[in-house]
Design an enzyme around this catalytic site. Sequence first.
Site, short mmCIF file in Angstrom:
data_model
loop_
_atom_site.label_atom_id
_atom_site.label_comp_id
_atom_site.label_asym_id
_atom_site.label_seq_id
_atom_site.Cartn_x
_atom_site.Cartn_y
_atom_site.Cartn_z
N HIS A 156 1.32 -3.16 -5.94
CA HIS A 156 1.25 -2.00 -5.11
C HIS A 156 0.38 -0.91 -5.33
O HIS A 156 0.05 0.12 -4.78
CB HIS A 156 2.71 -1.69 -4.81
CG HIS A 156 2.86 -0.90 -3.42
ND1 HIS A 156 1.85 -0.31 -2.71
CD2 HIS A 156 3.86 -1.07 -2.49
CE1 HIS A 156 2.24 -0.01 -1.55
NE2 HIS A 156 3.59 -0.26 -1.46
N ASP A 161 -2.14 -1.90 -0.62
CA ASP A 161 -0.74 -1.41 0.15
C ASP A 161 -0.14 -2.41 0.87
O ASP A 161 -0.66 -3.55 1.15
CB ASP A 161 -1.18 -0.12 0.74
CG ASP A 161 -1.73 1.15 0.14
OD1 ASP A 161 -1.11 1.30 -1.04
OD2 ASP A 161 -2.50 1.81 0.77
#
Length: 601
Positions: free
Chosen positions: A429, A433
């Site tokens: 992450h 995203d």
Amino acid sequence: MGYVIKMPKLGLEMERGELLGWAVEEGETIEEGELVAEVESEKSIGEIDAREDGVLRRTYLEPGESVPPGTPIGIVAPADADIGDLEAEVEAELEDVDAGETPAATADADSGAEAATDGATSEAATGAGAAADTGKVSPRARKRAEELGVELEGIEGTGYQGAVTEDDVERAAETNEGVATAVQASPRARKRAEELGVDLATVEGTGYQGSVTEDDVERAAESVDDAGRTLREERPFDGMRRTIASRLGESYREAVHVTTHREADAEALFAAADAANDVLDADVSVQDVLLLAVSAALEDHPAFNATFEDDTHRLWADHNLGVAVDIEQGLIAPVLRNVEKKSLETVARERRELVGAALEGEYTMDDLRGGTFTVTNLGVLGVESFDPVINPPQVAILGVDAVAERPTRDPDDGVEWRRHLPFDLSFDHRVVDGADAARFLETLIERVEEPWSLLPEDVDRADGTETEMPGRTVTASNPEGMAGRIEAGSFEWSYDEPEDAGGSETGPTPVDVFLGGLAACLSLSVRFQAEKRDAAVGEIDVTTDAEPEHGAVEQLAATIRLESDADDDTLERIVDLGERGCHVSQLLREDLSLELSWERL
């Protein structure tokens, strides 16, 4: 005449042989040189051939049971011969084996073995696992008695000539009759157990018939720690396992793991793999088509075909896909390089070679370097969902789960069962995203559900309908004339008659259809026998002929041609056993009645 069949000794280190199966039933005739039984030792498989013509009069061992080499397992003699002396010989030898004595056929070879010495002494001292005073004991009963801790002495046998059976042992265990009060152990092992304070009941024996030896006692004493725990095994954390642990630890410490899940309808994927496998000169699997789908998704979302090191997100043009492989030392991911440039046929061939080399331990470190994305499949182990760990410095990994069959509404508002394939995408992450991961999975699902553009042009699109096997139910339809269609499950073919018989010669005659079935069955049965005996046999051609050319069949002939370097005796045996095992050929030998009925269409 007649003779006793004994368990052969298949090697100097053989301790027991297991009966895989009898080739003939008790009471059946057998010829000299014909296969009687197949047996297996700890290291090899052997065949027992008949020494002379006769009948298999008695069998003393059932498939799956094991006995020491030299132990009687059957009697072959002429049908009208008196086998009383042979039976007495067998009973005497079985009593010796039951008493813990080594069979005469192998006593010289095994007389110096510590296991045999310890086992015989143990049984004489404790009576556990022995039944010298109770008559014959079947090997299966002996094994069951050891499992249940039941003393064989004193159990009343209900088997043949008073033999103790497995049911007798279980009955004794249920009523607590004959429950063992002593452990099989050599006198030296008992003395050492007293010195070291070891409970013999907790020690696993490695001696003759599972008896506990002095070494077993000392090993057990060393494995108990200060807290009273017994050590089963030590596995040093080094080598490849340490490297794997280090990399996974690094991945979890550094990367911010997030996993998203999606599911695709997999019917088209399976159909595409089947269609490609039928056309291409390679064994194509669903995984091969899936790798092309992953590469296509990476082409549309290059941020996932990347690595992250030194605060730099590097996107790579090459799709070097790591394919996770479970080997003895741990999980590795050899790399299939430049998937974006390769055809399905090349991907299928190279992936099989890559995985095969990994499983055989023939891979190099170069095979594990340079990956840009990894695919790991736990679905083959039945896993329905998991969170795969990213292989650093890559930024993502795709997990493949077990195929699930689910009800789906069809266009006609009905319900049909369809196969679905779940995916788990873990990503870093810090680099990409959740929305990026969702878009990547959306593209992958589209490719999986519509995979045909990934295949070569010469692979025709299929409808994904599952093949239905006939299940030995075949229908012949004759709308008119002398021609018709045969339907068997998802398959169908035509039949017809020659013009001089009123047909149009558009297909084989019914007799020709039967001859084809006979030839096919013979080829498969011969192939089975060749593979069973590890005989190198290439192509097998079978030609069947029926005479006369028209009318009722009066004579059949079959010619089997084999491509092989095996010797003539081996091929003769393979063909002979193949013919016996052919179910269609068996119909020609059996007095098989036909139940015929009729009904209106």
